[in-house]
Design a protein around this motif. Sequence first.
Motif, PDB file in Angstrom:
ATOM      1  N   GLY A  16       0.809  -1.215   0.000  1.00 46.22           N
ATOM      2  CA  GLY A  16       0.000   0.000   0.000  1.00 46.22           C
ATOM      3  C   GLY A  16       0.841   1.263   0.000  1.00 46.22           C
ATOM      4  O   GLY A  16       0.538   2.236   0.683  1.00 46.22           O
ATOM      5  N   VAL A  17       1.946   1.241  -0.757  1.00 43.52           N
ATOM      6  CA  VAL A  17       2.818   2.420  -0.837  1.00 43.52           C
ATOM      7  C   VAL A  17       2.836   2.908  -2.284  1.00 43.52           C
ATOM      8  O   VAL A  17       2.976   2.105  -3.209  1.00 43.52           O
ATOM      9  N   GLU A  18       2.674   4.190  -2.464  1.00 43.36           N
ATOM     10  CA  GLU A  18       2.738   4.735  -3.807  1.00 43.36           C
ATOM     11  C   GLU A  18       4.214   4.807  -4.241  1.00 43.36           C
ATOM     12  O   GLU A  18       5.029   5.425  -3.546  1.00 43.36           O
ATOM     13  N   ILE A  19       4.521   4.179  -5.348  1.00 41.20           N
ATOM     14  CA  ILE A  19       5.895   4.230  -5.851  1.00 41.20           C
ATOM     15  C   ILE A  19       5.878   4.744  -7.286  1.00 41.20           C
ATOM     16  O   ILE A  19       5.239   4.152  -8.155  1.00 41.20           O
ATOM     17  N   ALA A  20       6.557   5.833  -7.519  1.00 39.28           N
ATOM     18  CA  ALA A  20       6.723   6.343  -8.882  1.00 39.28           C
ATOM     19  C   ALA A  20       8.142   5.983  -9.310  1.00 39.28           C
ATOM     20  O   ALA A  20       9.075   6.082  -8.512  1.00 39.28           O
ATOM     21  N   THR A  21       8.300   5.553 -10.553  1.00 33.70           N
ATOM     22  CA  THR A  21       9.628   5.132 -10.973  1.00 33.70           C
ATOM     23  C   THR A  21      10.096   5.900 -12.195  1.00 33.70           C
ATOM     24  O   THR A  21       9.374   6.065 -13.168  1.00 33.70           O
ATOM     25  N   PHE A  22      11.308   6.384 -12.083  1.00 36.59           N
ATOM     26  CA  PHE A  22      11.988   6.927 -13.256  1.00 36.59           C
ATOM     27  C   PHE A  22      13.437   6.481 -13.112  1.00 36.59           C
ATOM     28  O   PHE A  22      13.794   5.819 -12.145  1.00 36.59           O
ATOM     29  N   GLY A  23      14.258   6.823 -14.071  1.00 30.77           N
ATOM     30  CA  GLY A  23      15.665   6.474 -13.874  1.00 30.77           C
ATOM     31  C   GLY A  23      16.397   6.154 -15.156  1.00 30.77           C
ATOM     32  O   GLY A  23      15.893   6.360 -16.260  1.00 30.77           O
ATOM     33  N   HIS A  24      17.599   5.646 -14.934  1.00 30.70           N
ATOM     34  CA  HIS A  24      18.549   5.461 -16.012  1.00 30.70           C
ATOM     35  C   HIS A  24      18.389   4.044 -16.560  1.00 30.70           C
ATOM     36  O   HIS A  24      19.200   3.163 -16.303  1.00 30.70           O
ATOM     37  N   ALA A  25      17.343   3.862 -17.340  1.00 31.92           N
ATOM     38  CA  ALA A  25      17.009   2.527 -17.827  1.00 31.92           C
ATOM     39  C   ALA A  25      18.175   1.886 -18.567  1.00 31.92           C
ATOM     40  O   ALA A  25      18.415   0.689 -18.453  1.00 31.92           O
TER      41      ALA A  25
END
Lengths: 449, 449
Positions: free
Chosen positions: B356-365
């Motif tokens: 139940g934690v909001e996780i947004a992901t971005f990064g150096h794919a």
Amino acid sequence: MRELFGFMDEERVLTSPEEILTYSYDATRHRSLPGIILRPVSKEEVVDIVKIASREALPIVPRGAGTSLSGGPVPIKGGIVLDLTLMDRIKEVDVENSLVTLEPGVIYDGLNKALEEYGLFFPPDPGSGKVCTVGGMVANNSSGLRAVKYGTTKDYVSGLEVVLSMGEVIKIGTKARKSSSGYDLIGIFVGSEGTLGVFTEITLRVIQRPTDFATARVGFTRMEDAGRAVRKIISAGLRPAVLEIMDTHTLRAVERYMGQGFPEVEALLLLEMDGFDDGVKKRLKKGIRLCRGEGAALVEEAKSGEEREILWKARKASLPALARYKPTLILEDVTVPISALPKMMRAIGRIGKKHGVEIATFGHAGDGNLHPTLLVDRRNKEELQKAERAMEELFLEAIELRGTLSGEHGIGLEKKDFIGLEHRDAMELMRGLKKVLDPEGIMNPGKIL
Amino acid sequence: MRELFGFMDEERVLTSPEEILTYSYDATRHRSLPGIILRPVSKEEVVDIVKIASREALPIVPRGAGTSLSGGPVPIKGGIVLDLTLMDRIKEVDVENSLVTLEPGVIYDGLNKALEEYGLFFPPDPGSGKVCTVGGMVANNSSGLRAVKYGTTKDYVSGLEVVLSMGEVIKIGTKARKSSSGYDLIGIFVGSEGTLGVFTEITLRVIQRPTDFATARVGFTRMEDAGRAVRKIISAGLRPAVLEIMDTHTLRAVERYMGQGFPEVEALLLLEMDGFDDGVKKRLKKGIRLCRGEGAALVEEAKSGEEREILWKARKASLPALARYKPTLILEDVTVPISALPKMMRAIGRIGKKHGVEIATFGHAGDGNLHPTLLVDRRNKEELQKAERAMEELFLEAIELRGTLSGEHGIGLEKKDFIGLEHRDAMELMRGLKKVLDPEGIMNPGKIL
């Protein structure tokens, strides 16, 4: 000593006088007889051997193909030579992650042949690539013709399995492309010359094999012009894959060796660009233009794969050609900052003259790594002494110029007496490191420190 | 404690409550008050401080700009925070050898601005580049957007001056481009997070600044397609300089932040090629073709420098946009092998839902380095606990996938409890190393190990 290693197949435990003699030397003039040669085939055997060596306080000298130019694999304190050439399996080619996992005894050229079908390659390209082992390369942070663009072995090691001096096994590294997780242990082992542990598995990050090449040979009537051209090419950001130099002594030797004539030049550069498209040709043209600007007297551009081969042949013949002159070659690898290249070239000439030693120089000009090669006969004591004095001066000159004692061969026995001059206050830390990893001092004793 | 440091200018010794508070945190949620803050201006002062700390058994925490995302500069055992930001001189730009020598407090962007006139640059490009110090980057082996092509900080450090824990000064490295001379001591210090010594001088190898860029933004309606496109681009050898990913959570946040609309995509890639000629455009076209092959729903190519800026803006806005949502961002940097990227992306979604934690992901794919960002309020204990459990699972997943706990932020406090899971048998060696270099344990105690 044989009875200690009863758990190994008999034919992989060598003790006959001719075998002992065979393992007493490398590619230098150093020699010393081991007590026994063991040829393990697995990590488990290495662990058992190391445990026995630790218990019995026997020196262990890990060895690949024995092509070392530093005396590294010469067992100066006797004991065990651990011949790792039977551990030569390529265990996994992980194409998607560009990783290859292998045993230390895999031959450099063989690895690249195996990688060819995947379009991958492991670039450091040591001169002994046809026979040297990857384990030896990791132990010496070896490199060669392509280091100017692609770096050295350490830039490619992403994982190691190491048997430490008491027989503990550690696995270090990651399959990820980068990591900031704890101390960089891999860096400690790469270039440690068998003094900190035995590699039983190596994971290398390999890269896309270039498809396009453009090659030229450029002659200069003055060495200094060649040195300046090298500096210009590097600082123009042309990223040559190969930028080699051969001096007039080397050229004359190659001429006689190959029966191929060279015009009267004092220095010849071999310049190659590589990549994945036509850009390589443009970059070569730019490189040639820079050479002409420095007074190039001769430019030969390869128009085909065959012509490229011909240009390469002379460079590759340097060492065998020089080897015909004298029974003993002392191949040095002092390395200086690019800006100091012309100075170092001049110093080599001066030092050779001063000590009456013939020195032919070729090498990887593009990264400041020269191979001044002293031509002597080691049976002639006086000549050998002269050569050793000349070498000493070469070392001091390289350090004076803010360079390093070794660009790619390692310290081994050869430069052990001089390493303190380069690293000064840091020597104590190196000794501390050795002590942590090898408290009893059984791992390749008497090398580096 | 003030009286111990009477040799320093008074205004560089900070002890007021507000100053103590200011130096009690970094960019994480960790906090702890130091006893004193010292702002040295020279190596000599650092040596004197370290000698006193050693004598008095006072912890020393070296600190740059405090932008750490690992808790590294938080003085959890009190003692001295050594603020190195006043040591910010660029001492030498050695253009011919592409080397720059500087003090640790130089700001990353400032360094690159200074290098611009020579056509050189230092590429690792951390997200905090506008404010972070080069010393901090070396201490954490930092990197960022350009690591996919240019590697991390450790690939550029060619010399260090380090004050060790008893006040001894060592100078390590060489001006030569390569070296096989003794143990690689530089590798030990890069990424050591202030636990092994204090850097007082750094020499970096810098490279030619590229002149040509080609940039595009590519959207995918399914995350997995984006993951596959990334793998294809990397394994095709296109050498992107930037290959970033933003997930739908991040995109929605950026949309609201910038008032700029994005089409309905699940993942957006930012792809940039760089180089020295038109080849960059060709490579971008190839990259785009590969993306289309994986079902790209949207392709926007920058036709000008201004358009390039626009494409970049959304990516650069990710973190500030997300920061508007919740008071506390926990920015993770688990890194996995490229082949495991789609799996890791899925795992992040699963783990967020589960806890139940909001996780947004971005990064150096492009190098497998993701920034799953947990959006919480640290004043809400329950929420924070949930987030910590989710983080733990993220760590385990990354290790399970043969990745690493940290791609670029370091271990610090944040991941200290987990490092043993990644490095297992090698932990003892890390502890041994720490012991050799810091026998009294005064250098940034409680971090990494």
